[in-house]
Motif scaffolding. Sequence first.
Motif, PDB file in Angstrom:
ATOM      1  N   LEU A  64      56.853-114.671 -24.595  1.00 24.70           N
ATOM      2  CA  LEU A  64      57.002-116.087 -24.943  1.00 24.70           C
ATOM      3  C   LEU A  64      55.950-116.976 -24.281  1.00 24.70           C
ATOM      4  O   LEU A  64      55.497-117.958 -24.875  1.00 24.70           O
ATOM      5  N   ASN A  69      52.267-119.859 -28.038  1.00 24.86           N
ATOM      6  CA  ASN A  69      53.680-120.231 -28.069  1.00 24.86           C
ATOM      7  C   ASN A  69      53.954-121.521 -27.313  1.00 24.86           C
ATOM      8  O   ASN A  69      54.694-122.396 -27.787  1.00 24.86           O
ATOM      9  N   SER A 329      62.983-118.001 -29.766  1.00 26.90           N
ATOM     10  CA  SER A 329      61.713-118.688 -29.525  1.00 26.90           C
ATOM     11  C   SER A 329      61.946-119.800 -28.511  1.00 26.90           C
ATOM     12  O   SER A 329      63.082-120.081 -28.118  1.00 26.90           O
TER      13      SER A 329
END
Length: 346
Positions: A64, A69, A329
């Motif tokens: 992540l 990201n 996410s």
Amino acid sequence: MATLEERFKAFVKLGEFLRNFRPAENTGNEAYEELKQVLRQARLKNGWFSEDNLHHAIAAWGDLLTPENLNTWISSYPVQDEASGEIAIIMAGNIPLVGFHDLLSVLITGHTAKVKLSSNDKDLLPFLMRKLTEFEPRLEGQVQFVEGILKDFDAVIATGSDNTSRYFEYYFGHKPHIIRKNRNSVAVLQGNETQQTLSALGEDIFHYFGLGCRSVSKLFVPESYDFKKFFQAIEPYKKLIDHHKYHNNYDYNKAVYLMSEFPFLDNGFLLLKPDENYASPIGTLFYETYDSKTQIKDKLTADQNKIQCVVAEGISPVEVAFGQTQKPSLTDYADGVDTVEFLLKT
């Protein structure tokens, strides 16, 4: 005080550090040897923190914390170089690093954090914060781990159960707050799932032993659903019965159901019990039948405040694909409450 760019780069470096961790390798590397020792301590202190689950948590955050990201996540907010708030964070300890997203949100927005760790997860996060400060020394002092009573803060983020939430409301209700209660995840089966799909569902059910709010604890199935195909698909997860704490919970719940003469199905490592509740005990999966898509859609809408994730295909506008609940996410906020938006208003 570190600038937004400096904070951003520090978390990128932390992500790179985590991605490069190889449990069977990294021999002789001082930082990784220290991490291995921290992971050993975490396993000794918490029997639910298996080696596989700890490594999964490390790898998940490594994946992540990439420039792409982080930029995609934070660029949609008006984050400034500095913020003046002191944010209290009361963390759960049901799965490894469960409170990391809250701390990341507080630090990336420029606030300072006063963190009360769960007694079940006291080792890993302080280690990662030490590494973060090594990568960006100007973050020194931005995180304080508090053992006693939390004092002198501007807002609070607290995660707990339905019971503890009442105490949180009493003590912290006068401050800006996010107070999280029990939530569970569900899966909706329609009877036409492939073996591959059902096997992926096993990951949603069994990862972290089913202890996380993103772990599927209940199935909705059509009337007269045949569980034989489901049991065949999840057979690879039978190794969980070798874990003593999981095995003890499975045995205990089975004994309770037998003595109480409750109906249930059993494949030797998972109990399937018809039940309208959402929070099933370890080693047990609740299920409930439905007779139409309209009925199950209405049910999910009515109970949305009890549900974290809906695993399904073509049922819910916010559904998660099979096998993906443990891969959130950065924008997948607990309880659907945007933590960064809350912090920017504080």
